[in-house]
Scaffold this motif. Sequence first.
Motif, PDB file in Angstrom:
ATOM      1  N   ILE A 562      18.925  -0.251 123.923  1.00  0.00           N
ATOM      2  CA  ILE A 562      18.581  -1.921 123.487  1.00  0.00           C
ATOM      3  C   ILE A 562      18.132  -1.186 121.837  1.00  0.00           C
ATOM      4  CG2 ILE A 562      18.468  -4.468 123.352  1.00  0.00           C
ATOM      5  CD1 ILE A 562      19.338  -4.343 126.732  1.00  0.00           C
ATOM      6  N   PHE A 563      17.281  -0.550 121.502  1.00  0.00           N
ATOM      7  CA  PHE A 563      16.518  -0.957 120.876  1.00  0.00           C
ATOM      8  C   PHE A 563      16.725  -0.228 119.129  1.00  0.00           C
ATOM      9  CE2 PHE A 563      12.767  -1.713 123.947  1.00  0.00           C
ATOM     10  CZ  PHE A 563      12.365  -2.691 123.467  1.00  0.00           C
ATOM     11  N   PRO A 564      17.565   1.066 119.691  1.00  0.00           N
ATOM     12  CA  PRO A 564      18.906   1.121 118.504  1.00  0.00           C
ATOM     13  C   PRO A 564      19.233   0.637 118.227  1.00  0.00           C
ATOM     14  CG  PRO A 564      18.652   3.329 120.294  1.00  0.00           C
ATOM     15  CD  PRO A 564      17.563   1.646 121.180  1.00  0.00           C
ATOM     16  N   PHE A 565      19.886  -0.692 118.311  1.00  0.00           N
ATOM     17  CA  PHE A 565      20.742  -1.110 118.516  1.00  0.00           C
ATOM     18  C   PHE A 565      19.995  -2.318 117.196  1.00  0.00           C
ATOM     19  CE2 PHE A 565      23.220   1.298 121.088  1.00  0.00           C
ATOM     20  CZ  PHE A 565      23.912   2.091 120.275  1.00  0.00           C
ATOM     21  N   LEU A 566      19.406  -2.784 117.812  1.00  0.00           N
ATOM     22  CA  LEU A 566      18.757  -3.897 116.794  1.00  0.00           C
ATOM     23  C   LEU A 566      18.235  -3.584 115.584  1.00  0.00           C
ATOM     24  CD1 LEU A 566      15.765  -4.746 119.567  1.00  0.00           C
ATOM     25  CD2 LEU A 566      17.941  -6.353 118.979  1.00  0.00           C
ATOM     26  N   PRO A 567      18.006  -4.855 114.619  1.00  0.00           N
ATOM     27  CA  PRO A 567      17.413  -4.480 113.373  1.00  0.00           C
ATOM     28  C   PRO A 567      16.378  -3.497 113.098  1.00  0.00           C
ATOM     29  CG  PRO A 567      18.049  -6.964 113.729  1.00  0.00           C
ATOM     30  CD  PRO A 567      18.387  -6.227 114.737  1.00  0.00           C
ATOM     31  N   THR A 568      16.225  -3.435 112.315  1.00  0.00           N
ATOM     32  CA  THR A 568      14.220  -2.562 112.293  1.00  0.00           C
ATOM     33  C   THR A 568      14.088  -3.300 112.086  1.00  0.00           C
ATOM     34  OG1 THR A 568      16.113  -0.616 110.720  1.00  0.00           O
ATOM     35  CG2 THR A 568      14.088  -0.545 110.439  1.00  0.00           C
ATOM     36  N   VAL A 569      12.235  -2.914 112.228  1.00  0.00           N
ATOM     37  CA  VAL A 569      11.998  -3.545 112.560  1.00  0.00           C
ATOM     38  C   VAL A 569      10.718  -3.888 110.827  1.00  0.00           C
ATOM     39  CG1 VAL A 569       8.815  -3.968 111.921  1.00  0.00           C
ATOM     40  CG2 VAL A 569      10.639  -3.095 114.866  1.00  0.00           C
ATOM     41  N   GLY A 570      10.484  -5.241 110.360  1.00  0.00           N
ATOM     42  CA  GLY A 570      10.787  -5.287 108.742  1.00  0.00           C
ATOM     43  C   GLY A 570      11.767  -6.050 108.455  1.00  0.00           C
ATOM     44  N   THR A 571      12.980  -5.489 108.808  1.00  0.00           N
ATOM     45  CA  THR A 571      14.635  -6.429 108.575  1.00  0.00           C
ATOM     46  C   THR A 571      14.892  -7.915 108.510  1.00  0.00           C
ATOM     47  OG1 THR A 571      16.292  -5.386 109.463  1.00  0.00           O
ATOM     48  CG2 THR A 571      15.081  -4.327 108.060  1.00  0.00           C
ATOM     49  N   ILE A 572      14.040  -8.725 109.832  1.00  0.00           N
ATOM     50  CA  ILE A 572      14.355  -9.186 110.292  1.00  0.00           C
ATOM     51  C   ILE A 572      13.545 -10.505 109.934  1.00  0.00           C
ATOM     52  CG2 ILE A 572      14.469 -10.904 112.967  1.00  0.00           C
ATOM     53  CD1 ILE A 572      14.145  -8.457 113.954  1.00  0.00           C
ATOM     54  N   LYS A 573      14.332 -11.421 109.400  1.00  0.00           N
ATOM     55  CA  LYS A 573      13.686 -12.751 108.601  1.00  0.00           C
ATOM     56  C   LYS A 573      12.870 -13.346 109.199  1.00  0.00           C
ATOM     57  CE  LYS A 573      17.059 -12.931 105.055  1.00  0.00           C
ATOM     58  NZ  LYS A 573      18.010 -13.688 104.290  1.00  0.00           N
ATOM     59  N   ILE A 574      12.279 -13.347 110.465  1.00  0.00           N
ATOM     60  CA  ILE A 574      11.108 -14.176 111.040  1.00  0.00           C
ATOM     61  C   ILE A 574      10.229 -13.494 111.952  1.00  0.00           C
ATOM     62  CG2 ILE A 574      13.051 -16.976 111.862  1.00  0.00           C
ATOM     63  CD1 ILE A 574      13.659 -15.631 114.757  1.00  0.00           C
ATOM     64  N   THR A 575       9.028 -14.038 112.189  1.00  0.00           N
ATOM     65  CA  THR A 575       8.084 -13.112 112.960  1.00  0.00           C
ATOM     66  C   THR A 575       8.233 -13.293 113.917  1.00  0.00           C
ATOM     67  OG1 THR A 575       6.465 -13.674 111.477  1.00  0.00           O
ATOM     68  CG2 THR A 575       5.849 -12.680 112.675  1.00  0.00           C
ATOM     69  N   LEU A 576       8.978 -12.788 114.823  1.00  0.00           N
ATOM     70  CA  LEU A 576       8.706 -12.721 117.137  1.00  0.00           C
ATOM     71  C   LEU A 576       7.064 -12.351 117.326  1.00  0.00           C
ATOM     72  CD1 LEU A 576      11.849 -10.808 116.800  1.00  0.00           C
ATOM     73  CD2 LEU A 576      11.588 -13.155 116.305  1.00  0.00           C
ATOM     74  N   SER A 577       6.209 -13.172 116.537  1.00  0.00           N
ATOM     75  CA  SER A 577       4.914 -12.929 117.891  1.00  0.00           C
ATOM     76  C   SER A 577       5.020 -13.459 119.223  1.00  0.00           C
ATOM     77  CB  SER A 577       4.242 -14.559 117.041  1.00  0.00           C
ATOM     78  OG  SER A 577       4.373 -14.182 116.003  1.00  0.00           O
ATOM     79  N   TRP A 578       6.372 -13.896 119.484  1.00  0.00           N
ATOM     80  CA  TRP A 578       6.140 -14.243 120.772  1.00  0.00           C
ATOM     81  C   TRP A 578       6.483 -12.612 121.720  1.00  0.00           C
ATOM     82  CZ3 TRP A 578      10.767 -12.459 123.442  1.00  0.00           C
ATOM     83  CH2 TRP A 578      12.085 -12.299 122.316  1.00  0.00           C
ATOM     84  N   GLY A 723      12.862   1.500 113.457  1.00  0.00           N
ATOM     85  CA  GLY A 723      13.243   1.893 112.643  1.00  0.00           C
ATOM     86  C   GLY A 723      13.276   3.118 112.772  1.00  0.00           C
ATOM     87  N   ASN A 724      13.424   3.426 110.959  1.00  0.00           N
ATOM     88  CA  ASN A 724      13.918   4.564 110.625  1.00  0.00           C
ATOM     89  C   ASN A 724      13.360   5.291 109.678  1.00  0.00           C
ATOM     90  OD1 ASN A 724      14.679   2.741 108.694  1.00  0.00           O
ATOM     91  ND2 ASN A 724      16.989   3.153 108.364  1.00  0.00           N
ATOM     92  N   PHE A 725      14.217   6.121 108.914  1.00  0.00           N
ATOM     93  CA  PHE A 725      12.936   6.986 107.998  1.00  0.00           C
ATOM     94  C   PHE A 725      12.422   6.365 106.868  1.00  0.00           C
ATOM     95  CE2 PHE A 725      17.287   7.789 106.710  1.00  0.00           C
ATOM     96  CZ  PHE A 725      17.120   7.834 104.703  1.00  0.00           C
ATOM     97  N   ALA A 726      13.640   5.453 106.300  1.00  0.00           N
ATOM     98  CA  ALA A 726      13.220   4.140 104.792  1.00  0.00           C
ATOM     99  C   ALA A 726      12.188   3.376 105.241  1.00  0.00           C
ATOM    100  CB  ALA A 726      14.260   3.650 104.814  1.00  0.00           C
ATOM    101  N   SER A 727      11.414   3.495 107.040  1.00  0.00           N
ATOM    102  CA  SER A 727      10.289   2.417 106.708  1.00  0.00           C
ATOM    103  C   SER A 727       9.505   3.159 106.719  1.00  0.00           C
ATOM    104  CB  SER A 727      10.151   1.990 108.753  1.00  0.00           C
ATOM    105  OG  SER A 727      11.357   1.647 108.894  1.00  0.00           O
TER     106      SER A 727
END
Length: 850
Positions: A562-578, A723-727
């Motif tokens: 599932i993880f490679p299909f999720l948005p790159t960490v940092g690109t999500i506009k909310i903090t997922l602290s949970w 993430g990817n190399f751009a991260s």
Amino acid sequence: MEIKSFILLILLSHLVLFYSIFDVYFTSPINHGMSLHRSTRSPRAKRLVLFVGDGLRSDKFFQPLNNTPYLNSIIEKRTSLSGISHTRVPTESRPGHVAIISGFYEDVSAVSRGWKENPVEFDSVFNRSSYTFGFGSPDIVPMFKRGQSYEHFYVECYDSNDEEFGNDRAHELDLWVERQFRKFLLNNTLEKQLQNEQIIFFFHLLGIDTNGHSHKPWSDVYMKNIQIVDGIIQRLENLIENYYKHDQKTTYLFTSDHGMTDWGSHGAGDDTETLTPILIWGSGIHSSRHTNVHIEQADLCPLMSYFLGLDYAINSVGRLPIDYLLPIDEDLLQAYLQNARQLLEQVNKQHDILKKRLLFFKPFDLNEEDFFHRMQSGKGYMNLHAVKDDIKNFMHRVAQASHYYHTYRRFLLSILILAGFLTTLCTILYQLNPTKPNKSSFALLCKIIPIIIFILLLIEQSPWTYLLYPFLVCVHTCLSADFVIEWLRQNAIEHIKSRSFWLKIFMIGLFLQTYILPFFHRWMMAIGIFLLLIEAIQRWQGSILHDRYRRGYGILLIFILIFPFLPTVGTIKITLSWCTIISGILTCLFHYFYFKNESYSSFIYYIQRICLLLSIIDNYLVHSLSIRSSFLHLLSWIILFISCFLPFLSSTKHRLNRLIVIYTSVITIYILLSTQYEALFVLCLCLLMLTWILTSEQQQKLNLRLFTFQSFLFILLAFFGTGNFASVNSFDPSNVYCFLTVFNPFLMGFVILIKYTLPILIVNGATAYVIKTSDMMKKFRLYTLILCDILALELFFLIKTEGSWLQIGESISRYVILMIMIVILTAFQFLASLLLNQQWDFFNKKMSLK
């Protein structure tokens, strides 16, 4: 060859091959000793005011929300030029300011100095002014004061400790600039210099960039800071106009060094990072309002020189944007021609350096004599626009000549680097099959050729790094050329006519693309994971449903898909602290139930759980409640150091227990660095590695080649999972909030490097656990090196030198990241073995004494 000598040779070889990217693609464009060329004898202004809103995106500046009422009123009601300035990769503060003020694009070697110091001296529009007054950040303003006689540069900067990005008060840095300039005008001792002509005021406004990193460009804080900057510019203009009694001799230029992504980072080549606003008004803007300006960022340097009648900066590659400086007259054309002469000076310098040094040299045919003869005679031109077009075409040819000379040795270096990769691979293969081959005359020829090239480059007085490449090839051919020739005669030649041989090569090449594709598209990582799942089902057949370890391995492979299909960490506009909290709690529960019956080293397990709980609380306070204090920073560093050393205190008798302690330490550190779902990914990766270990131990005989392919696929998963190399080449300070909130590029880079490499250590820990003999570990490392070198060689040839700057930057980043990964893998394989097998037992000694 002894194993220590071999490891040292391979490590040095890869360091040389890694550094080659700088010689081939990142050589400095700067030369010295060129003649100066005056832009014009009829300057349009006596002084120029340069405002740089650091990190301001063009779309946020021009969007119809009236964020900049004063600047918008200039665009709508006054004679002005407004539009877009196009930056280049890397979109960082220092390269952007160098392009604006010095007119050339930063050599990437400056990254080794944190984009702060000048690795080489260069000219700038500030240096050509009679006096420059700079106010702003200590990281930007003073860097133009170094070098040639800069006594005419007055600088005022706030303290670097004030650059705190952990709050919403970054706009106070911009207000400080306004206050200091107001004090300067009231109490200054430089009144005589202020009355000079050809002076520049430079205001660097950092608040927008800092708030963009902290709160993201879509936030109210970012938009409010833009409004504050708008008011500051209005008040500063009024101060200057009042001081000079409205003499209408001041030109104002407002722009930005780079933009910013929606998730608050910059460094790469996205449009949000490379498109910056530009607005010019005041003296010298003769034409009517022009709102569709598109110029290169480096073009601002000759433009400022023209407004003030300065000499063009000798290192500038910018071209005067003549199409926006209407009406065209003879004086403007003369300034344009002087710009062409200044660019030609650099090309002539490049030509002279190469001609003097090289034994064989073919110059670029510019026909500059014909061009200047036409300019002098004026024959063949219908009107002034025809003259302008001829100068523009000549500038284009000058740029081609500059590129030709700048890359003159690129082809030879590329061939040497290709040979370096191939010969390194041959040495690795020879180490896998150490035999005494027969001497070959063809192998002797292969040894002589790099020696000849080495001597040729030495005679030409080439840079010493150029000599490393033929020397590297020579060393490897001396070691392995005879072996390779004999191996080819015995194995390859008899199969070369077979269709099955070429089909096998094709299938291997096709399979290797599963390792290359994630560098281009992160979701492609799922293809390799899916192939692992299919391979496991086929190998175990029905037992995958009945064996709990194999079943767990299959379930975790499906979940981690599932993880490679999720948005790159940092690109999500909310903090997922949970996600971070859940990951920490699950890890703590797993750790407790696994070790609750362990009495040996129980105090270590207690300390580890305490550190884990403290890291969860620390992350929650920092990212959810926005509490950032020196105490929390100190606590984070203490947890980091304790977690690093705890594995060495646990027992090595039970290696699986030791590995779980290592994984728990990694998760503890990672929680401090997590802002969204990455801690959950690391937990899943640890569980996947544990099931992979347990299923591998069930096999009677380990298939080392298959194990190597699996291991490297997991390493790529560890790197690309969130993430990817751009991260890597983009900057997002929220990752380091638990450790620091004051801008420090090296310390921040160190912490971020820990974050991106820790998941790789998880995989290396699993491989070190499964491979127990030194002979198997040696072969595993060699197989991994072969795989990495083949992939690096393909990525080297996929590097682009043409196209958009985004495409060029991405292609180079892929190669650099893989080469860094080779060095990191080598180091982490030894570190993982050390963590699994080394024990400090002084605590146990103290307990036994009692």
